[in-house]
Write an enzyme that holds these catalytic residues in place. Structure first.
Site, short mmCIF file in Angstrom:
data_model
loop_
_atom_site.label_atom_id
_atom_site.label_comp_id
_atom_site.label_asym_id
_atom_site.label_seq_id
_atom_site.Cartn_x
_atom_site.Cartn_y
_atom_site.Cartn_z
N THR A 17 23.52 33.86 -0.20
CA THR A 17 24.06 33.28 -1.44
C THR A 17 23.74 34.15 -2.66
OG1 THR A 17 22.07 31.94 -1.65
CG2 THR A 17 23.96 30.90 -0.60
N GLY A 18 22.90 35.18 -2.47
CA GLY A 18 22.59 36.08 -3.58
C GLY A 18 23.71 37.08 -3.81
N GLN A 20 23.73 40.48 -3.92
CA GLN A 20 23.75 41.57 -2.95
C GLN A 20 24.19 41.06 -1.58
OE1 GLN A 20 22.80 44.95 -3.04
NE2 GLN A 20 22.99 44.70 -5.25
N GLU A 107 14.79 47.22 -0.57
CA GLU A 107 13.97 48.35 -1.01
C GLU A 107 12.88 47.84 -1.94
OE1 GLU A 107 16.17 51.38 -3.08
OE2 GLU A 107 14.37 52.59 -3.44
N TYR A 172 25.14 59.06 6.28
CA TYR A 172 26.60 59.10 6.07
C TYR A 172 27.08 60.55 6.21
CZ TYR A 172 25.14 54.88 3.48
OH TYR A 172 24.55 53.72 3.08
N GLU A 222 12.62 63.30 7.03
CA GLU A 222 12.28 63.80 5.71
C GLU A 222 10.78 64.02 5.62
OE1 GLU A 222 14.36 60.70 3.46
OE2 GLU A 222 12.49 59.65 3.13
N HIS A 260 11.85 57.92 -2.08
CA HIS A 260 11.30 57.04 -1.05
C HIS A 260 9.78 57.01 -1.13
CE1 HIS A 260 15.00 57.46 1.81
NE2 HIS A 260 15.16 56.49 0.94
#
Lengths: 307, 402
Positions: A17-18, A20, A107, A172, A222, A260
């Site tokens: 329901t948020g 995002q 995040e 991606y 990374e 990050h």
């Protein structure tokens, strides 16, 4: 086949329901993901409209799983409550089905919250956590497929390359590179860039090795920590399929957090150079530039007699 | 987020970890009255900066860069020595192995009472990514560079992993203490100290607490003689007091401003500015610039859902760096739409009357609309189809200026 998530997997959305949660749930339905409803404590009984159709909302994950027999859940809950959402989902899947996949996109979750949540999930061996701070997991189908997360669905196609990455947009990039040589993907997983997370590289490599649909693997790491080095060493003895690798952060200065939370070189450890070396030592074909992942993958496929 | 030693000592004291009496000062006068009030003949005069290696550092004059004094941490045996050390430290630049050549201006001083040291140990608590738990490390080799100890004599570093559900257990404290050769009252004092420090670590959302040295006094008490504490930035929402502990002068001003607008920016030494979405791709963009012979001027991640305004802010932050001779924009649109980025880029270049060459690489969601918008603009924007092409173009463009 694919790994962990079948094309028609039944998926719940925590935080549906948020803003995002609703935005991405809509995109997932549009892609063809089999969304079966969502969970927002205090909003049970309501419905949410996605792509013009109503979807049920439950108060709790146990209600939602009881009602839908869901296979997976994706979490878009804000950082202060996200670790709790992971644990609620893990408990409900474990109690009701003995298994389930929990994908956490959020995040910025406090590290010690994740220490607690990861230990909680590990006590429930049938439950798999992917993330947090990741784009999610996608298994492209013949038509549609299961997109569980925030990745742009339209760049993917069903195929035989498995992709695992710490970074979102670099995943991606890797997907686009497979497409540039006319290869599709079996499953793509973003494991996230936080220092403490669920599923790691080795879990993904083992699953790709066991998956008949996957014939080659792209692995993108990374700087920070030594998960890549451990995965490379493990792959050397356990993975027969060709692996192509890249590590981001060769130019990153030590001691600085590069976006990050986990991307930091500390005490001279966790450098890109160290990781590339471990990749090469394990027979992983390295691209020094992500724009060359396609080229290196093609060479590896040819060398393996797959093209 | 790092805090100063004197702030860490306050935190330790509040959590019942023994520390020596000390006073935070910002002037020589305060240092002298601190000396008087401590009533200890011998005191330590300690520079407060967020970098290690202070004791072996060197102080320089901020303008003339003339050598002022060796050592950023001094033991003073008299009031006169306190005055002379404080004068040499405050307002000068301290260069240590961790600060880089530019060093750091010292504005804070800590005057601490002396102590009767029987032995120096090393102790650290940190979040360990391999075990996904809190790791406690201790060594008998206190006061040394722990990385050297780890490299040369790893058997002298003892470790305990704390199960987050069970917490720090009695046997773990005993085992660790005994591996340091402690017994009797000292072992008991160590165990109590460790419990309190672990509780503090969790409650305060630390990512690292390093005490080097931790000492055993002649009276077998365990005391934290130094403190280096870092907090987890992700937990800031539940620690309102961190605002007061944050020393903004220790952080790059532009990095703070970037953070306020939701951008993640780290300044580097090169001349090609980068504007990228996603931390991994932003690092990869820097790497590829370097691979094709350029030097990145910064790391900049605009995040997943940047709007036109944020793109504009990102440009202005990049352009604040006078070294920037060209900019590479690299966007792989997921949630972020390429057409929005294209509009943002055009608005920013116009508003800031951009003079340096600009290469834009767009991919992903709405890429065709984005490219069309850039192509239709009269501005001097060089398009690129992939990262390698983008990097090669920008390197060539700034090379042509020389």
């Amino acid at each position: 086949m694919s790994i962990w998530i079948e094309e028609d997997a039944k998926v719940l959305v925590q935080g549906i329901t948020g803003k995002q949660g609703m935005f991405h749930a809509d995109k997932m339905v549009e892609y063809g993901t089999n969304i079966v409803g969502g969970c927002t404590p205090g909003k049970g009984g309501q419905t949410v409209e996605l792509q013009g159709k109503p979807y049920p909302v439950w108060h709790s994950m146990s209600e939602a799983i009881e009602a839908t027999d869901a296979d997976a859940t994706v979490i878009y809950v804000p950082p202060p409550f996200a670790a709790e959402a992971i644990m609620e989902a893990a408990d409900a899947f474990d109690t009701i089905k003995g298994e389930g996949v929990v994908v956490c996109i959020t995040e910025g979750i406090p590290t010690l919250d994740m220490v607690k949540a990861v230990a909680y999930v590990e006590n429930r061996p049938g439950v798999r956590l992917i993330g947090p701070n990741c784009p999610g997991i996608i298994t492209p189908g013949e038509k549609g497929g299961a997109k569980i997360g925030i990745m742009p669905g339209h760049i993917h196609a069903k195929g035989r390359i498995g992709i695992v990455s710490k970074s979102g947009t670099l995943t991606y990039e890797a997907v686009a590179q497979t497409m540039s040589i006319d290869e599709g993907q079996s499953t793509c997983i973003g494991i996230g860039g936080d220092p403490v997370n669920g599923t790691g590289f080795i879990d993904c490599l083992a699953a790709f090795e066991a998956d008949p649909q996957t014939e080659a693997i792209i692995m993108i790491g990374e700087i920070g920590g030594n998960a890549e080095q451990e995965a490379a060493a493990w792959a050397a003895g356990n993975v027969t399929k060709p692996i192509v690798g890249f590590v981001a952060g060769a130019t990153a200065p030590p001691g600085k957090r590069m976006g990050h939370a986990g991307a930091i070189i500390s005490g001279g450890k966790g450098t890109a150079e160290e990781k590339f070396e471990a990749f090469r030592a394990a027979g992983i074909a390295c691209a020094m530039d992500p724009s060359e992942l396609g080229k290196v993958l093609l060479e590896s496929l040819k060398a393996a007699g797959l093209r | 987020m790092n805090i100063h030693e004197y702030q860490g000592k306050t935190l330790l004291r509040e959590n019942n970890v023994a520390v020596l009496e000390g006073v935070h000062c910002t002037t020589v006068e305060q240092a002298l009255s601190a000396y008087d009030s401590l009533g200890s003949k011998v005191v330590a005069v300690k520079s407060q900066i967020h970098a290690g290696g202070r004791g072996k550092g060197t102080l320089y004059h901020p303008e003339t860069r003339e050598h002022v004094m060796d050592g950023g941490v001094k033991i003073a045996f008299s009031r006169e020595e306190v005055e002379s050390y404080a004068t040499n430290i405050l307002g000068n630049i301290l260069v240590t192995i961790q600060t880089g050549d530019e060093g750091k201006l010292v504005s804070n001083l800590y005057i601490e009472a002396g102590c009767d040291i029987a032995h120096e140990y090393y102790l650290a608590l940190l979040v360990d990514r391999d075990n996904k738990s809190v790791l406690i490390m201790a060594s008998t080799e206190g006061g040394m560079d722990i990385e050297d100890v780890a490299h040369n004599t790893p058997e002298l570093i003892h470790k305990v992993v704390v199960d987050p559900n069970a917490g720090l257990l009695g046997f773990q404290k005993r085992d660790l203490g005994m591996s340091l050769g402690l017994s009797g009252a000292a072992l008991k004092s160590f165990g109590k100290m460790l419990s309190n420090m672990y509780t503090m670590f969790v409650r305060e959302d630390c990512v690292m607490v390093e005490i080097n040295p931790l000492v055993r006094t002649g009276a077998d008490e365990i005391v934290a003689l130094d403190s280096k504490i870092s907090f987890d930035e992700n937990a800031e929402f539940r620690h309102k007091n961190w605002d007061d502990l944050r020393d903004l002068s220790e952080e790059e001003d532009v990095e703070i401003r970037a953070k306020e607008t939701g951008l993640s920016y780290v300044k580097l030494d090169g001349n090609i500015g980068c504007l990228v979405n996603g931390a991994g791709l932003a690092m990869a963009t820097m790497d590829v610039i370097k691979l094709y012979g350029g030097e990145p001027a910064n790391f900049l991640d605009v995040g997943g859902g940047a709007n036109e305004e944020q793109v504009k802010t990102a440009f202005s932050i990049i352009l604040e760096d006078p070294n920037v001779k060209g900019i590479l924009v690299n966007i792989f649109g997921g949630i972020m739409r390429c057409d929005i980025i294209a509009r943002g880029v055009i608005a920013a270049t116009e508003a800031l009357s951009l003079e340096v060459p600009l290469v834009v690489r767009l991919a992903g969601t709405n890429v065709d609309e984005g490219k069309a918008i850039l192509a239709a603009s009269t501005l001097n924007i060089h398009p690129a189809d992939d990262l390698a092409e983008g990097a090669q173009k920008i390197v060539a463009l700034i090379g042509g200026d020389e």
